[in-house]
Scaffold this active site. Sequence first.
Site, mmCIF file in Angstrom:
data_model
loop_
_atom_site.group_PDB
_atom_site.id
_atom_site.type_symbol
_atom_site.label_atom_id
_atom_site.label_comp_id
_atom_site.label_asym_id
_atom_site.label_seq_id
_atom_site.Cartn_x
_atom_site.Cartn_y
_atom_site.Cartn_z
ATOM 1 N N HIS A 150 -1.281 -11.634 -2.918
ATOM 2 C CA HIS A 150 -2.110 -11.246 -4.060
ATOM 3 C C HIS A 150 -1.237 -10.862 -5.246
ATOM 4 C CE1 HIS A 150 -5.667 -10.212 -1.166
ATOM 5 N NE2 HIS A 150 -5.534 -11.512 -1.376
ATOM 6 N N HIS A 205 -6.162 -8.576 5.993
ATOM 7 C CA HIS A 205 -6.358 -8.563 4.537
ATOM 8 C C HIS A 205 -6.049 -9.949 3.979
ATOM 9 C CE1 HIS A 205 -6.711 -6.794 0.571
ATOM 10 N NE2 HIS A 205 -5.536 -7.296 0.243
ATOM 11 N N HIS A 267 -1.564 1.370 -2.789
ATOM 12 C CA HIS A 267 -2.484 1.824 -3.843
ATOM 13 C C HIS A 267 -2.681 3.329 -3.777
ATOM 14 C CE1 HIS A 267 -4.062 -2.134 -5.253
ATOM 15 N NE2 HIS A 267 -3.766 -2.515 -4.017
#
Length: 361
Positions: A150, A205, A267
């Site tokens: 990502h 994920h 995060h």
Amino acid sequence: MAWQGWPAAWQWVAGCWLLLVIVLVLLVSPRGCRARRGLRGLLMAHSQRLLFRIGYSLYTRTWLGYLFYRQQLRRARNRYPKGHSKTQPRLFNGVKVLPIPVLSDNYSYLIIDTQAQLAVAVDPSDPRAVQASIEKEGVTLVAILCTHKHWDHSGGNRDLSRRHRDCRVYGSPQDGIPYLTHPLCHQDVVSVGRLQIRALATPGHTQGHLVYLLDGEPYKGPSCLFSGDLLFLSGCGRTFEGNAETMLSSLDTVLGLGDDTLLWPGHEYAEENLGFAGVVEPENLARERKMQWVQRQRLERKGTCPSTLGEERSYNPFLRTHCLALQEALGPGPGPTGDDDYSRAQLLEELRRLKDMHKSK
């Protein structure tokens, strides 16, 4: 559904036709007609996941994803010129871990052998912020460890690998990581100076998601887990390319590590995640104590990493699917009579569903 087994290109074409039919019917049909009402239900009930898959494919497989990432980067640099959070490095007998706040809530990391002045970057999504830290520390970047493809984790690979010609880019060959030079498999070890970093395959994920475990033994300190989007403080990542069983197996890989392992997530989601954990287990005192600390940190815009895996076992609901207390808190099982117990995978799915509902409120 049958379309879930289709190739991505077929799903994209089918989704476009579906959108076209829906738009045409909604345009030409009277407001109250049965076709209009039926298509609205179809859109909500049957095409939501298909449309998401189309969007996800565009983000991960086309230049549109890169453009979206560049827009994220510009906005975050304007909004947080010094980063979204104030962070503190950790120093362990000649090894330094430096969190770098990037984008709106991401963390990149520099792992530094302070004796050799060599550095490894983890998920360097903002190359400017990472380069500034490299220059401030006076170190040489020799490796990039990418947890997954990502853009908010891999977007800086190009600029940094071009700037540092001897820098190697590590990651999974299954994940389409940009500018990958050194593919890794489960249990492969990357050695940089005194740093011994093991790659662990944790799909779910994304198909090729890896986490990286810095071995604490060479520097007589705690091991450090750089978990990307697998595991957060009191939370876990979404399952974009797998199922609940896949994600559960990956979380169990992490559960096998020691309690004193430091967790460095991808995060800053701590306050939101602990709020949800309080909905699921309102009487969990460990969660309540951690929440009070996190709220004090966030009032001053301070980062909340690292936690330890021992802490996470006590309050992270996604690591507690084996706990009877959590199953009792969620109530009746998924069977038609409500008498069946949740399997651990079903419990994980239910937690994700509840988390999404909690976030949408």
